[in-house]
Design an enzyme around this catalytic site. Structure first.
Site, short mmCIF file in Angstrom:
data_model
loop_
_atom_site.label_atom_id
_atom_site.label_comp_id
_atom_site.label_asym_id
_atom_site.label_seq_id
_atom_site.Cartn_x
_atom_site.Cartn_y
_atom_site.Cartn_z
N ASN A 139 -13.34 6.54 6.43
CA ASN A 139 -12.77 5.50 7.62
C ASN A 139 -11.89 5.24 8.70
O ASN A 139 -12.04 5.32 9.76
CB ASN A 139 -13.00 3.53 6.80
CG ASN A 139 -13.62 2.40 6.05
OD1 ASN A 139 -15.21 3.21 6.60
ND2 ASN A 139 -13.33 2.42 4.96
N HIS A 185 -4.70 6.53 -1.43
CA HIS A 185 -4.93 6.10 0.95
C HIS A 185 -3.94 6.45 1.75
O HIS A 185 -4.24 6.82 2.13
CB HIS A 185 -5.05 5.06 0.87
CG HIS A 185 -7.05 4.69 1.23
ND1 HIS A 185 -7.11 6.23 1.76
CD2 HIS A 185 -7.14 3.54 2.33
CE1 HIS A 185 -8.74 5.42 2.54
NE2 HIS A 185 -8.97 4.38 2.41
N TYR A 190 1.17 -1.48 -0.21
CA TYR A 190 -0.08 0.43 0.20
C TYR A 190 0.81 1.08 0.32
O TYR A 190 0.25 2.68 -0.59
CB TYR A 190 -1.18 -0.10 1.33
CG TYR A 190 -1.72 -1.38 1.00
CD1 TYR A 190 -3.21 -1.54 0.47
CD2 TYR A 190 -1.60 -2.25 2.56
CE1 TYR A 190 -3.52 -2.38 0.98
CE2 TYR A 190 -2.47 -3.45 2.79
CZ TYR A 190 -3.26 -2.92 1.25
OH TYR A 190 -4.55 -4.29 1.66
N TYR A 197 -5.24 -1.41 10.27
CA TYR A 197 -5.31 -0.55 8.56
C TYR A 197 -6.28 0.82 8.76
O TYR A 197 -6.83 0.70 9.73
CB TYR A 197 -6.39 -1.57 7.90
CG TYR A 197 -5.40 -2.81 7.66
CD1 TYR A 197 -4.42 -2.86 6.06
CD2 TYR A 197 -5.21 -4.24 8.13
CE1 TYR A 197 -3.55 -3.53 5.33
CE2 TYR A 197 -4.38 -4.99 7.62
CZ TYR A 197 -3.78 -4.70 6.22
OH TYR A 197 -2.37 -5.64 5.49
N ASP A 219 -6.44 11.27 3.63
CA ASP A 219 -6.78 11.67 1.81
C ASP A 219 -7.68 12.17 1.34
O ASP A 219 -9.08 12.01 3.42
CB ASP A 219 -6.06 10.33 0.65
CG ASP A 219 -7.38 8.98 1.40
OD1 ASP A 219 -7.14 8.73 2.45
OD2 ASP A 219 -7.58 8.34 1.17
N ASN A 274 -9.42 1.22 8.61
CA ASN A 274 -11.01 1.62 9.32
C ASN A 274 -10.38 0.99 11.31
O ASN A 274 -11.47 0.97 11.93
CB ASN A 274 -11.88 0.58 9.05
CG ASN A 274 -11.23 -0.91 8.42
OD1 ASN A 274 -9.78 -1.01 9.08
ND2 ASN A 274 -11.88 -2.21 8.39
#
Length: 185
Positions: free
Chosen positions: A111, A19, A14, A63, A90, A65
């Site tokens: 989230n 994100h 990632y 993560y 973001d 969320n």
């Protein structure tokens, strides 16, 4: 003491995605001030002094969320007031290259922000929203935010990271109102 928390997802997979722009900006801040980070409070933690005040740079290593849990743990440990937290994340509603400070408010469907609101039980924390633009109609939002920047976007990304670092410095030197006046236009 102030906390600058950048949001993203952990892992190389990632690292350069839309994100993770919060991670990219906090990493650039850490690099500029030669901050050494270590793993604490379920995140990457480092600190430095700026304008006579201790500044913590933090990247939650959960993560997106679940970002709220490490941030809440850090704030509790140091007994840091909510007003001394800035979260960088973001934002789909801003074009790539645009940034906007915000003093509080809803998650706007983000989230990571939703997780922080739920964990801290308040919406009253500062944010620096960094535009990544809207996805093309044929790509779902959750897929789009996990794509990397391409072509001309990479140049704009580099510029917005630099602009965001300058914006954070102005906010730290003066206050969020001055930073909003300068960068929210």
């Amino acid at each position: 003491m102030k906390v600058i928390a950048g949001l993203g997802n952990p892992g190389e997979k990632y690292a350069r995605t839309r994100h993770n722009i919060g991670f990219m900006i906090t990493a650039e801040l850490a690099k500029k001030y030669s901050v050494n980070s270590s793993y604490k409070f379920d995140g990457l933690y480092g600190d430095y002094f700026f304008a006579g005040e201790k500044i913590i740079i933090f990247q939650p290593m959960k993560y997106m969320n679940r970002s709220g849990q490490p941030i809440a743990k850090l704030l509790r440990y140091f007994d840091i007031d909510i007003e001394d937290l800035l979260v960088i994340h973001d934002d789909l509603d801003l074009d790539l290259g645009k940034i906007r400070f915000k003093r509080n408010g809803s998650s706007g469907g983000h989230n990571g922000i939703n997780s922080i609101i739920n964990r801290l039980e308040t919406r009253e924390f500062k944010r620096l929203k960094v535009g990544v633009g809207r996805p093309p109609e044929n790509i779902a939002v959750r897929d789009y935010v996990l794509t990397t920047f391409q072509g001309e976007e990479k140049k704009i990304l580099s510029e917005v990271i630099d602009k965001s670092v300058s914006a954070v410095e102005l906010m730290l030197k003066e206050d969020i109102v001055r930073a909003m006046n300068m960068y929210n236009g």
